[in-house]
Enzyme design. Sequence first.
Site, mmCIF file in Angstrom:
data_model
loop_
_atom_site.group_PDB
_atom_site.id
_atom_site.type_symbol
_atom_site.label_atom_id
_atom_site.label_comp_id
_atom_site.label_asym_id
_atom_site.label_seq_id
_atom_site.Cartn_x
_atom_site.Cartn_y
_atom_site.Cartn_z
ATOM 1 N N ASP A 258 24.714 -29.249 -27.720
ATOM 2 C CA ASP A 258 24.868 -30.613 -28.235
ATOM 3 C C ASP A 258 23.773 -30.993 -29.241
ATOM 4 O O ASP A 258 23.944 -31.884 -30.061
ATOM 5 C CB ASP A 258 24.882 -31.635 -27.089
ATOM 6 C CG ASP A 258 26.273 -31.753 -26.456
ATOM 7 O OD1 ASP A 258 27.211 -31.129 -26.985
ATOM 8 O OD2 ASP A 258 26.396 -32.460 -25.439
ATOM 9 N N ARG B 137 21.785 -30.530 -10.792
ATOM 10 C CA ARG B 137 22.681 -31.699 -10.786
ATOM 11 C C ARG B 137 23.735 -31.597 -9.688
ATOM 12 O O ARG B 137 24.153 -32.614 -9.140
ATOM 13 C CB ARG B 137 23.300 -31.939 -12.159
ATOM 14 C CG ARG B 137 23.959 -30.751 -12.803
ATOM 15 C CD ARG B 137 24.436 -31.091 -14.218
ATOM 16 N NE ARG B 137 24.822 -29.890 -14.929
ATOM 17 C CZ ARG B 137 25.898 -29.771 -15.686
ATOM 18 N NH1 ARG B 137 26.712 -30.812 -15.828
ATOM 19 N NH2 ARG B 137 26.176 -28.652 -16.300
ATOM 20 N N ARG C 261 20.847 -30.011 -17.344
ATOM 21 C CA ARG C 261 22.191 -29.460 -17.412
ATOM 22 C C ARG C 261 22.169 -27.996 -16.949
ATOM 23 O O ARG C 261 23.015 -27.556 -16.188
ATOM 24 C CB ARG C 261 22.677 -29.530 -18.862
ATOM 25 C CG ARG C 261 23.975 -28.787 -19.098
ATOM 26 C CD ARG C 261 24.451 -28.987 -20.533
ATOM 27 N NE ARG C 261 25.725 -28.301 -20.736
ATOM 28 C CZ ARG C 261 25.876 -27.263 -21.542
ATOM 29 N NH1 ARG C 261 24.869 -26.794 -22.248
ATOM 30 N NH2 ARG C 261 27.050 -26.691 -21.659
ATOM 31 N N HIS D 41 20.576 -33.748 -17.892
ATOM 32 C CA HIS D 41 20.481 -33.443 -19.321
ATOM 33 C C HIS D 41 19.145 -33.864 -19.924
ATOM 34 O O HIS D 41 19.078 -34.381 -21.037
ATOM 35 C CB HIS D 41 21.662 -34.038 -20.083
ATOM 36 C CG HIS D 41 22.983 -33.398 -19.702
ATOM 37 N ND1 HIS D 41 23.487 -33.466 -18.421
ATOM 38 C CD2 HIS D 41 23.866 -32.686 -20.424
ATOM 39 C CE1 HIS D 41 24.629 -32.814 -18.358
ATOM 40 N NE2 HIS D 41 24.888 -32.320 -19.552
ATOM 41 N N SER E 159 29.662 -34.837 -15.543
ATOM 42 C CA SER E 159 28.478 -34.073 -15.950
ATOM 43 C C SER E 159 27.277 -34.333 -15.051
ATOM 44 O O SER E 159 26.509 -33.424 -14.750
ATOM 45 C CB SER E 159 28.088 -34.416 -17.386
ATOM 46 O OG SER E 159 29.125 -34.058 -18.268
ATOM 47 N N GLU F 55 24.978 -48.464 -21.262
ATOM 48 C CA GLU F 55 23.855 -48.125 -20.376
ATOM 49 C C GLU F 55 22.944 -49.307 -20.082
ATOM 50 O O GLU F 55 22.347 -49.391 -19.010
ATOM 51 C CB GLU F 55 23.033 -46.974 -20.981
ATOM 52 C CG GLU F 55 23.789 -45.645 -21.057
ATOM 53 C CD GLU F 55 24.741 -45.567 -22.259
ATOM 54 O OE1 GLU F 55 24.716 -46.473 -23.122
ATOM 55 O OE2 GLU F 55 25.522 -44.603 -22.327
ATOM 56 N N PHE G 194 19.893 -41.401 -22.860
ATOM 57 C CA PHE G 194 20.489 -42.746 -22.843
ATOM 58 C C PHE G 194 19.851 -43.615 -21.749
ATOM 59 O O PHE G 194 19.585 -44.794 -21.957
ATOM 60 C CB PHE G 194 22.007 -42.662 -22.637
ATOM 61 C CG PHE G 194 22.673 -41.677 -23.565
ATOM 62 C CD1 PHE G 194 22.370 -41.674 -24.920
ATOM 63 C CD2 PHE G 194 23.585 -40.740 -23.093
ATOM 64 C CE1 PHE G 194 22.969 -40.761 -25.780
ATOM 65 C CE2 PHE G 194 24.189 -39.827 -23.951
ATOM 66 C CZ PHE G 194 23.883 -39.829 -25.295
#
Lengths: 314, 287
Positions: A114, A7, A164, A106, A34, A55, A80
């Site tokens: 999470d 990322r 991530r 992610h 993030s 989104e 999402f």
Amino acid sequence: MERVSLRDAYGDTLVELGEKDERIVVLDADLSGSTKTAKFAKRFPERFFNMGIAEINMMNTAAGLATTGKIPFVSTFAIFGTGRAWEAVRQTICYPNLNVKIVCTHGGITVGEDGATHQALEDVANMRNIPNMKVVVPADDVETKEIIRNVAYADGPFYVRLTREKFPRIFQEGKVKFEVGKGHVLREGEDVTIIANGVMTSFALLAAELLEREGIYAEVIHMAWVKPIDAELIVKSAKKTRAVITAEEHSIIGGLGSAVAEVLVENFPVPMERLGTPDVFGRSGKGWELLHYFKLDEKGIIEKVKKVLERKGR
Amino acid sequence: MIRFEPEFFKKRNREIDELTLRAIAREVRKDILKMTTNANSGHPGGAMSATDIIVALYFYKMRHDPRNPKWEERDRFVLSKGHVCPALYSVLARCGYFPLEKLMEFRKIDGDLQGHPDMHKTPGIEISTGSLGHGIGAAVGMALGLRLSGSSSRVYCMIGDGEAQEGSVWEATMAASHYNLNNLTVILDNNNLQIDGPVDEVMSIYPALEKWRAFGWNVIEINGHDFGQIIDALNKAEESTFKPTIILAKTVKGKGVSFMENKAEWHGKALPPELLKEALKELGEIV
């Protein structure tokens, strides 16, 4: 092997693209820290649109921007972007074949602590089933950079799946050519073909090393492009080894394993096994702990290789 | 039928009288009914409530070029309630985007006029729509993109009142206000009827005006069948200094044909041929 952030590579490449091309615009849904689009936001605030935690509208807005000649990159977490916003992606981006690049971080189980709600194990399947959409799952930072540079100037919608967690670096900068829809043979072998993408490619290389000590020679193919998939390379390798396994940080339903199975069944059926999450949700834990928990590692690959070799009748 | 030179459409706020607009709208309503009956499907009711507004946009307000649909300086129109596309197809044909005969291809397997608008099949369609709640978000993106490019083009978008039940409409509504998109005008075609019945019985969106005002929009309420009011509202919207504008247009589903007006049953059903004859007679067609 050195572990590198995909990322961060994405965020840096966005800035690099933004410097050269005013048409590059970036949208995020309150996760720019993030997803690393914050790097672009800081450098080009007038071309960055935080759309808030919304989104569906983010995808529709990106489509509208694309109709005015902009090149929108859209980022959020994979679940999402490909789940909640799926229908907007289908109707407003893919149906009109608009130039929108969806780059989600992610993806996969390595989201970690999470837990299940945030771990996208269906994102590749969700995107692969939409006409016009192209889907790619890079393995490291070098490949991520090249893919981002390429998709910016390739026509139509793309889904780039990032993570991530940091992953081992596999490619050397400037040494590999990344073409849409092309797989890479990273290691040649005659006994079995291991086709992997994302973090699983590094485990595939490790497994191949270990298998060689047992006298099993595995061919390792890195197949970042799940769609379009490199059918020619898959069939060529299957004709040689006559046994194939796939490995992905994704559900075994609808992702790389399914895509490879489709190619083999229609062209050159050989015994095949799929490694991935077995139609289950994830759970909390550290990223690397979870990979081992779900046997998404060299041990899991070796297990599948032994099973497929047994079926091959070795 | 009055003919317009393509040059006529290239500037905003054109000289045209209400009588002419009304005459065009009558032709468009006839087209809608013929197209849907010919296709034996489609959505005549909502198309007829939307007709006057779409006619005012394309024949009075918007800057566009039927000979060059991709003309860079054009204003954009997004039909977020894509199912009423027969009204838009008819208006596009009557502006000269494609021949009138093409209207009979509507919903046919070898035709270019899809059941819901497709930007790649039909000239003049800015973006494909049909699934409710998405077009308004695309309009927000167009308005952002045009402003970023320094363009003076405006974006117009029509949404339905039933459509306003979609959460994504409110996501877009929030975003347009957050980004001060005063180059965006949304028209709410408020005929108060959706498939299952009156909007306030199925899932009330009221008070609608207050909702958009609370979201930070410039709000204008009009009779959506009065060309004087439609034109005034479209002009006023242009004067907004930083807020996007919503024109809440009170309309009548099935407007123009007595036995179709305010009837939910004509939302998604074409007139059978015998009723089509009756309806065309009411609209002044010499049969």
